[in-house]
Design a protein around this motif. Structure first.
Motif, PDB file in Angstrom:
ATOM      1  N   THR A   5      93.967 -74.726 -65.053  1.00  0.00           N
ATOM      2  CA  THR A   5      93.150 -75.933 -64.601  1.00  0.00           C
ATOM      3  C   THR A   5      92.074 -75.401 -63.346  1.00  0.00           C
ATOM      4  N   ALA A   7      88.705 -75.942 -60.875  1.00  0.00           N
ATOM      5  CA  ALA A   7      87.484 -76.844 -60.105  1.00  0.00           C
ATOM      6  C   ALA A   7      86.773 -75.759 -59.328  1.00  0.00           C
ATOM      7  N   LEU A  85      85.183 -79.516 -63.394  1.00  0.00           N
ATOM      8  CA  LEU A  85      86.655 -79.588 -63.678  1.00  0.00           C
ATOM      9  C   LEU A  85      86.817 -79.012 -65.006  1.00  0.00           C
ATOM     10  N   TYR A  95      94.597 -85.051 -64.131  1.00  0.00           N
ATOM     11  CA  TYR A  95      93.982 -84.397 -62.730  1.00  0.00           C
ATOM     12  C   TYR A  95      92.869 -85.226 -62.614  1.00  0.00           C
ATOM     13  N   GLU A  96      92.090 -86.013 -63.460  1.00  0.00           N
ATOM     14  CA  GLU A  96      90.872 -86.784 -63.198  1.00  0.00           C
ATOM     15  C   GLU A  96      90.765 -87.515 -61.860  1.00  0.00           C
ATOM     16  N   PHE A  99      90.582 -84.944 -59.015  1.00  0.00           N
ATOM     17  CA  PHE A  99      89.357 -84.389 -59.033  1.00  0.00           C
ATOM     18  C   PHE A  99      88.230 -85.294 -58.463  1.00  0.00           C
ATOM     19  N   SER A 102      88.485 -85.528 -54.510  1.00  0.00           N
ATOM     20  CA  SER A 102      87.991 -84.211 -53.981  1.00  0.00           C
ATOM     21  C   SER A 102      86.387 -84.411 -53.921  1.00  0.00           C
TER      22      SER A 102
END
Length: 109
Positions: A5, A7, A85, A95-96, A99, A102
């Protein structure tokens, strides 16, 4: 599953004064034309600390694997910031939240 994964943040200079309706429509059209994109592109405006953003959700092929992509695009004072992402579809929801948290820490340069 052998996929990391990721970003990423990309910033570019663009023409100042382009309205949200114009640049957001161009961004959606660009993503829809990607040759490796699969399925629909979902887009909607989102407020972030550094400006009004366009959120794009879509799937694409990365090699032979289908991946989920979430992008936020912000245009402010002639600067375009794209935060992306990319993860496996099964991990997107996991992970949303991280993310999005962040994203709220970013400020234009």
């Amino acid at each position: 599953d052998g996929f990391a994964t990721t970003a990423s943040v990309v910033q570019t200079q663009i023409e100042s004064g382009v309205p949200y309706a114009t640049w957001s429509a161009e961004a959606v059209a660009y993503v829809r034309r990607l040759p490796n994109r699969r399925g629909t592109v979902v887009s909607h405006p989102v407020g972030l600390p550094f400006g009004k953003a366009l959120r794009l959700d879509y799937s694409k092929l990365a090699g032979r694997r289908l991946v989920a992509t979430v992008q936020y695009v912000v245009v402010s004072d002639g600067q375009e910031t794209i935060v992306t992402l990319t993860t496996l579809p099964a991990l997107k929801q996991r992970y949303e939240g991280l993310f999005e948290a962040s994203l709220r820490t970013l400020r234009p340069t």
